[in-house]
Write a protein that holds these residues in place. Structure first.
Motif, PDB file in Angstrom:
ATOM      1  N   LEU A 114       0.826  -1.209   0.000  1.00 62.26           N
ATOM      2  CA  LEU A 114       0.000   0.000   0.000  1.00 62.26           C
ATOM      3  C   LEU A 114       0.862   1.262   0.000  1.00 62.26           C
ATOM      4  N   SER A 162       1.871   1.798  -3.595  1.00 62.82           N
ATOM      5  CA  SER A 162       0.797   1.688  -4.584  1.00 62.82           C
ATOM      6  C   SER A 162       1.066   2.634  -5.753  1.00 62.82           C
ATOM      7  N   TYR A 187      -5.401   2.196  -2.986  1.00 60.77           N
ATOM      8  CA  TYR A 187      -5.805   0.801  -3.141  1.00 60.77           C
ATOM      9  C   TYR A 187      -4.571  -0.057  -3.421  1.00 60.77           C
ATOM     10  N   VAL A 191     -10.046   1.407  -7.483  1.00 60.83           N
ATOM     11  CA  VAL A 191     -10.390   0.124  -6.888  1.00 60.83           C
ATOM     12  C   VAL A 191     -10.452  -0.937  -7.987  1.00 60.83           C
ATOM     13  N   ASP A 218      -9.240  -5.926  -4.942  1.00 56.59           N
ATOM     14  CA  ASP A 218      -9.532  -5.289  -3.657  1.00 56.59           C
ATOM     15  C   ASP A 218     -10.738  -5.941  -2.981  1.00 56.59           C
ATOM     16  N   TYR A 276      -6.870   1.543   4.460  1.00 58.65           N
ATOM     17  CA  TYR A 276      -7.398   0.786   3.320  1.00 58.65           C
ATOM     18  C   TYR A 276      -8.724   0.114   3.676  1.00 58.65           C
ATOM     19  N   MET A 282     -12.454   0.703   2.014  1.00 55.97           N
ATOM     20  CA  MET A 282     -13.280  -0.346   1.418  1.00 55.97           C
ATOM     21  C   MET A 282     -14.620  -0.477   2.141  1.00 55.97           C
ATOM     22  N   ARG A 313     -17.365   2.105   1.223  1.00 56.17           N
ATOM     23  CA  ARG A 313     -17.999   2.122  -0.091  1.00 56.17           C
ATOM     24  C   ARG A 313     -19.484   1.788   0.037  1.00 56.17           C
TER      25      ARG A 313
END
Length: 226
Positions: free
Chosen positions: A152, A155, A161, A167, A171, A198, A202, A205
């Motif tokens: 990460l 990245s 992500y 994304v 993921d 992270y 996620m 969302r």
């Protein structure tokens, strides 16, 4: 249709289905008293494993898919190409973008090296002793989560992500084992700030929240379980 086993990692499939905005129905199969899947799940797939999906498309005979990686790859290839990073330039054999290569790697790592560790750890966690914990689990968890923290940090293009700024299918597959690892290893934002950020990203969302509501409606609670 999405067929799932209660209290299982099939929950992440619902997150992907919500992310892709696909129409689906959920059929939950209750575990037997021994904790194993019921024989009736074999009506969907001969191995009787979860997750399994039965796909119905106009003008086509319904068919079943099993294995998380295969299901994710099929759904994203046909309904979520935006979740698959672009590869290298046409005509350049063996040359792919870093985002593409990371996505390929993590799609296999999630159900391979990382899930293998969780599979070994699961029975130990049920009868844990500090000696076993210190000798096996902690060093192995540390190796994997230090690796992921580093991924990460590096990245592509400063993304948040695993594969870059956007994304990807990986993921959604990786989210579950990371959640489980966090709950078992009890790591903190101080030790793994990137991983904690992270997971927050996620879990924030809309697709995750929608899947969470769906599972709570069916089972009464939503939490990552092995």
């Amino acid at each position: 249709m999405s067929c799932r086993l209660e209290s299982s990692r099939a929950q992440r499939l619902l997150v992907l289905l919500e992310e892709l905005n696909l129409k689906y129905e959920v059929k939950t199969y209750k575990r037997n008293k021994d904790g194993l899947a019921p024989e009736s799940l074999k009506n969907i797939h001969p191995l009787g494993k979860s997750p399994a999906v039965e796909i119905e498309l106009p003008g086509q005979t319904p068919f079943a898919l099993a294995e998380s990686g295969a299901i994710f790859e099929y759904l994203c290839k046909h309904f979520g190409e935006h979740l698959i990073p672009a590869g290298g330039a046409d005509g350049e054999k063996g040359i792919e973008s870093e985002e593409f290569m990371r996505n390929q790697y993590f799609m296999h790592y999630a159900e391979g090296s990382l899930m293998s560790l969780l599979a070994i750890a699961a029975p130990i966690m049920r009868m844990i002793t500090s000696k076993i914990d210190d000798a096996f689990l902690n060093p192995n968890f540390a190796t994997h989560f230090e690796f992921l923290e580093g991924q990460l940090k590096t990245s592509p293009h400063g993304g948040f992500y695993l594969c870059g700024k956007d994304v990807t299918e990986a993921d959604f597959l990786m989210m579950f084992p990371i959640q489980i690892g966090k709950s078992w290893a009890a790591w903190t934002p101080v030790k793994f700030p990137k991983l904690c950020g992270y997971l927050n990203l996620m879990e924030g969302r809309e697709s995750y929240k929608a899947a969470e509501r769906k599972v709570i409606e069916i089972e009464g609670s939503f939490k990552p379980v092995f």
